[in-house]
Scaffold this motif. Structure first.
Motif, mmCIF file in Angstrom:
data_model
loop_
_atom_site.group_PDB
_atom_site.id
_atom_site.type_symbol
_atom_site.label_atom_id
_atom_site.label_comp_id
_atom_site.label_asym_id
_atom_site.label_seq_id
_atom_site.Cartn_x
_atom_site.Cartn_y
_atom_site.Cartn_z
ATOM 1 N N UNK A 190 0.865 -1.184 0.000
ATOM 2 C CA UNK A 190 0.000 0.000 0.000
ATOM 3 C C UNK A 190 0.898 1.229 0.000
ATOM 4 N N UNK A 191 0.634 2.163 -0.936
ATOM 5 C CA UNK A 191 1.427 3.379 -1.027
ATOM 6 C C UNK A 191 0.573 4.594 -0.686
ATOM 7 N N UNK A 192 1.251 5.616 -0.224
ATOM 8 C CA UNK A 192 0.587 6.857 0.174
ATOM 9 C C UNK A 192 -0.121 7.478 -1.029
ATOM 10 N N UNK A 193 -1.345 7.946 -0.797
ATOM 11 C CA UNK A 193 -2.118 8.576 -1.865
ATOM 12 C C UNK A 193 -1.523 9.934 -2.213
ATOM 13 N N UNK A 194 -1.976 10.493 -3.325
ATOM 14 C CA UNK A 194 -1.446 11.778 -3.789
ATOM 15 C C UNK A 194 -1.649 12.881 -2.760
ATOM 16 N N UNK A 195 -2.806 12.866 -2.062
ATOM 17 C CA UNK A 195 -3.065 13.905 -1.064
ATOM 18 C C UNK A 195 -2.406 13.595 0.274
ATOM 19 N N UNK A 198 -4.272 8.903 2.886
ATOM 20 C CA UNK A 198 -4.569 7.479 3.037
ATOM 21 C C UNK A 198 -3.477 6.643 2.379
ATOM 22 N N UNK A 199 -3.545 5.330 2.628
ATOM 23 C CA UNK A 199 -2.697 4.371 1.939
ATOM 24 C C UNK A 199 -3.579 3.563 0.989
ATOM 25 N N UNK A 200 -3.227 3.580 -0.285
ATOM 26 C CA UNK A 200 -4.036 2.906 -1.286
ATOM 27 C C UNK A 200 -3.331 1.650 -1.782
ATOM 28 N N UNK A 201 -4.101 0.593 -2.091
ATOM 29 C CA UNK A 201 -3.479 -0.635 -2.615
ATOM 30 C C UNK A 201 -2.734 -0.339 -3.908
ATOM 31 N N UNK A 202 -1.471 -0.751 -3.988
ATOM 32 C CA UNK A 202 -0.664 -0.501 -5.176
ATOM 33 C C UNK A 202 -0.238 -1.776 -5.866
ATOM 34 N N UNK A 203 -0.147 -2.886 -5.124
ATOM 35 C CA UNK A 203 0.339 -4.122 -5.727
ATOM 36 C C UNK A 203 -0.028 -5.286 -4.810
ATOM 37 N N UNK A 265 6.707 7.786 6.656
ATOM 38 C CA UNK A 265 6.187 6.515 6.176
ATOM 39 C C UNK A 265 5.410 6.756 4.894
ATOM 40 N N UNK A 266 5.860 6.154 3.783
ATOM 41 C CA UNK A 266 5.218 6.391 2.490
ATOM 42 C C UNK A 266 4.359 5.208 2.065
#
Length: 766
Positions: A190-195, A198-203, A265-266
């Motif tokens: 999970x990676x940090x969202x643009x704003x 939140x942490x969004x699923x990335x892989x 934490x990213x």
């Protein structure tokens, strides 16, 4: 003319030409040519043009540097910091947030003076840089760390170097990490969202390949962010409420690590198992995830900031430096470890062989360090080792090597000493530093060390021989009383040969039933009646005759021999009690001496239990003896074993009371029934008033605590009368008789008033 191709921080190349024969690398130093970013302030040194190439020397970075030459890595010698660089070499400088890659393209040696060339020749001879392939480097590191982890990490960073797409970077990461975790069913990043909210699923990847990511547990996210480190988790943990349950996804257990880029934490990495009845992840697995996640965070951050381009040299240099640190340095103290010490010793032996100089090896450990770990805990022991390691560095020269070999063992290598007095001076300094008290928390600890010293070439011409001889000298120092140093002597090798031969003979003696039991009678002092005996082990040697314990017990206690001999004594005592009962003799109590090694592992109560069941003896007729020193070596484990023996009904006696710790605390807290006053006090009650008062006080104190008192070593009627007058219960010694073989002792035991088949009475031992 010197041409250097410089790789800058943004990845663009730059060509620099210098027409000087000396180029210094530094930061705004007067009259120096300053190589631009990414060189940083903690790198200083000098590049010189010679007919042999270019030499980078006077290295003072904290973790050393590497030279890449084709498929080889050359580690710049840490002690001298010098290595020859040839055209086409790549110089990887040290360990920091930025590094530099210098590629030597062309050079003109015409400006090189003969004197400078001669200086470089000698420099190369001193440096002796280590040349190995990358494969060999990993193999060497694998001896002291997890080889599979190092290889997987190296493979990940190598494939990821220069990767422009975060997606492919995550693919490399998942492939490398999952190869180490066969029990893992799924990995999600999970990676940090643009704003940044939140942490969004990335892989996401499972065993079948890339898959659809799932949502992140809020509880798990908050837990990791709050603690700031990787955690192990279980779906059945009550912290996960119904709405946030991991069970809904089929997760059984897993681990989660933050992606920390050094500032924030990213993202998060979650590795989980969805198979029941499979062992959960361990702290070791968690450490692997942490290491991989840290490198992934750096890669993601660099990919974002530089359009996906890894800082190739920087990252690989840092990884290799960290791997070297892991392989060659002690993580607790920061000193060199055993591997690097042996490498330095081997080099020193070769150099001294050519130069004719002497070298010294000091090998030492702390006296009674185990007691500190057992009483105050391992954290206190670690703090003590760190403090003493700092003190060690104050005792040696800058050119000496100090290493932690393992546990509480240390070693010092002194190269090119003028005389053995130099080693004596350092040994005396070490002993003095170790004697100084050390504050650990609320405790003020006082320790000492024993040191073995060996000199080359006098005592040996190989690293293996020198270490063996230093260890022999250390053993002799301990046997002489500790807190001192001892030089190696040739006869020590003869001693160790004799000890090994005697040890082999003892094993054969156990197989051939050569160890026999003698019985030292114990008498009631008030009416001179026999109440029991102390069981003593003797060795009926086939050629040397009957040997007393002082000839073999010390060596037996260094190995599992003492456990076998002790078990033989326990079984023999029970069998002899059964024989006395069948012969219709009165009940007596047999007291068995125990060794500290018998208390390890918790098997001692089981040995007694099996012996008692096999012989059907009355457990009240058995007593065990331990010394005060044994009791304090590992108070927790000893207490547990003693309580189990007490639950069986076996009496507990403290042997040689008065010459050890003599702590009233353990007398009150431990299940002790009998105190045996040491013979050194008993034998002086006639002549030394102080000893007589001590014995009288021990008797009175023991009776107040409802314990019996046995006086050892009674040899005169005056001693017996004094003990009787002061209320001593029992006694043993040559006044009543020497230790006897079983037939003689059995004849001393009076017949029982009842036949063995109808015996149903107990004896009041008090």
């Amino acid at each position: 003319m010197l041409r250097i191709e410089l790789t800058r921080a943004d990845g663009t190349p730059e060509v620099r030409d210098f027409d000087t024969s000396s180029v210094r690398i530094g930061r705004d130093a007067a009259n120096d040519v300053v190589v631009p970013d990414p060189i940083v302030s903690n790198f200083h040194g000098e590049l010189r043009v010679t007919e042999h190439g270019i030499v980078y020397h006077d290295l003072r970075s904290t973790n050393g540097s590497l030279v890449r030459r084709g498929d080889r890595l050359i580690r710049i010698d840490r002690e001298h910091g010098r290595v020859a660089i040839e055209p086409g070499d790549e110089l990887l400088l040290g360990h920091a947030t930025r590094a530099v890659a210098l590629r030597v393209a062309t050079f003109d040696a015409a400006s090189t003076t003969p004197a400078m060339a001669a200086e470089i020749e000698s420099t190369l001879d001193i440096g002796e840089a280590l040349e190995v392939t990358e494969r060999d480097t990993l193999q060497q590191l694998g001896e002291s760390a997890d080889r599979a982890v190092l290889l997987a990490l190296h493979r990940f960073t190598t494939h990821a170097a220069g990767e422009r797409e975060v997606g492919r970077l995550l693919e490399y990461f998942a492939t490398g990490l999952l190869s180490l975790l066969p029990r893992a069913d799924r990995l999600t990043v999970y990676l940090e969202s643009a704003d940044g909210d939140t942490f969004e699923p990335a892989y996401a990847r499972d065993r079948a390949g890339k898959t659809q990511p799932e949502g992140l547990s809020r509880t798990l996210r908050d837990l990791v962010l709050e603690r700031g480190r990787a955690v192990l988790f279980s779906a059945s943990d009550p912290e996960f409420d119904v709405a946030d349950s991991l069970l809904a996804s089929g997760i059984v257990n897993g681990m989660c690590a933050p992606l920390w880029n050094g500032a924030q934490t990213i993202g998060l990495v979650v590795v989980d198992s969805r198979t029941r009845n499979v062992a959960p992840f361990t702290l070791e697995h968690l450490s692997w995830l942490t290491l991989f996640s840290h490198q992934l965070a750096l890669g993601v951050e660099n990919a974002r900031l530089t359009t996906g381009l890894f800082e190739t040299v920087d990252e690989l240099t840092c990884i290799r430096t960290e791997m070297e640190q892991l392989a060659f340095f002690d993580s607790l103290t920061g000193l060199h470890n055993r591997r690097l010490f042996i490498d330095r010793l081997q080099q020193a032996v070769r150099v001294n062989h050519r130069s004719g100089h002497r070298l010294a090896v000091l090998y030492f450990d702390l006296d009674n360090f185990k007691q500190i770990n057992d009483t105050l805990g391992h954290d206190a022991g670690d703090a003590l080792l760190r403090t003493l390691s700092d003190r060690l560095l104050r005792c040696v020269r800058n050119e000496d090597t100090v290493a932690r070999i393992g546990g509480d063992e240390f070693a010092i290598l002194m190269s090119e000493i003028g005389s053995i007095e130099a080693a004596q001076v350092v040994a005396s300094k070490v002993l003095a530093e170790f004697r100084k008290p050390v504050r650990v928390g609320t405790h003020l600890l006082r320790v000492s060390a024993s040191i073995g010293i060996t000199i080359a070439p006098d005592d040996g011409d190989s690293a293996e021989t020198l270490l063996k001889n230093a260890d022999l000298a250390l053993y002799r120092a301990k046997s002489r009383g500790r807190d001192l140093y001892q030089f190696y002597l040739d006869e020590m090798n003869d001693e160790i040969t004799d000890r090994l031969f005697l040890q082999r003979e003892m094993w054969e003696g156990l197989e051939h039933a050569e160890f026999v039991q003698y019985f030292q009678p114990v008498w009631r002092l008030s009416n001179a009646s026999l109440v029991g005996a102390e069981v003593l082990t003797r060795w009926q040697h086939p050629t040397r005759g009957l040997l007393l314990p002082e000839h073999f017990i010390g060596l037996a206690e260094e190995s599992e021999l003492i456990e076998r001999i002790g078990e033989h004594a326990i079984i023999g005592a029970c069998e002899h009690l059964a024989r006395l009962r069948r012969a219709g003799r009165s009940r007596v109590r047999l007291s068995i001496n125990l060794s500290a090694r018998q208390f390890r592992g918790g098997g001692l109560p089981g040995i007694f239990r099996r012996a008692i069941e096999a012989t059907a003896v009355d457990v009240a007729d058995l007593e065990v003896e331990i010394t005060e020193t044994m009791l304090m070596e590992n108070i927790r484990e000893t207490r547990e074993v003693l309580e189990q023996l007490k639950d069986l009904g076996i009496s507990i006696a403290i042997d040689d009371f008065g010459v050890g710790y003599s702590s009233l605390g353990y007398l009150k807290d431990l299940p002790i029934d009998v105190l045996k006053v040491d013979r050194s006090f008993v034998q002086r009650v006639e002549t030394q008033r102080e000893d007589a008062e001590i014995v009288a006080a021990i008797i009175a104190m023991a009776h107040k605590l409802h314990m019996q008192v046995v006086a050892e070593g009674i040899e005169s009627e005056l001693q017996r009368r004094f003990l009787c007058d002061n209320g001593c219960d029992l006694g043993q010694g040559f006044l009543f008789g020497a230790p006897q073989p079983y037939p003689t002792f059995a004849a001393m035991v009076p017949p029982h008033a009842f036949s063995p088949s109808t015996e149903n009475t107990t004896t009041d031992w008090h």
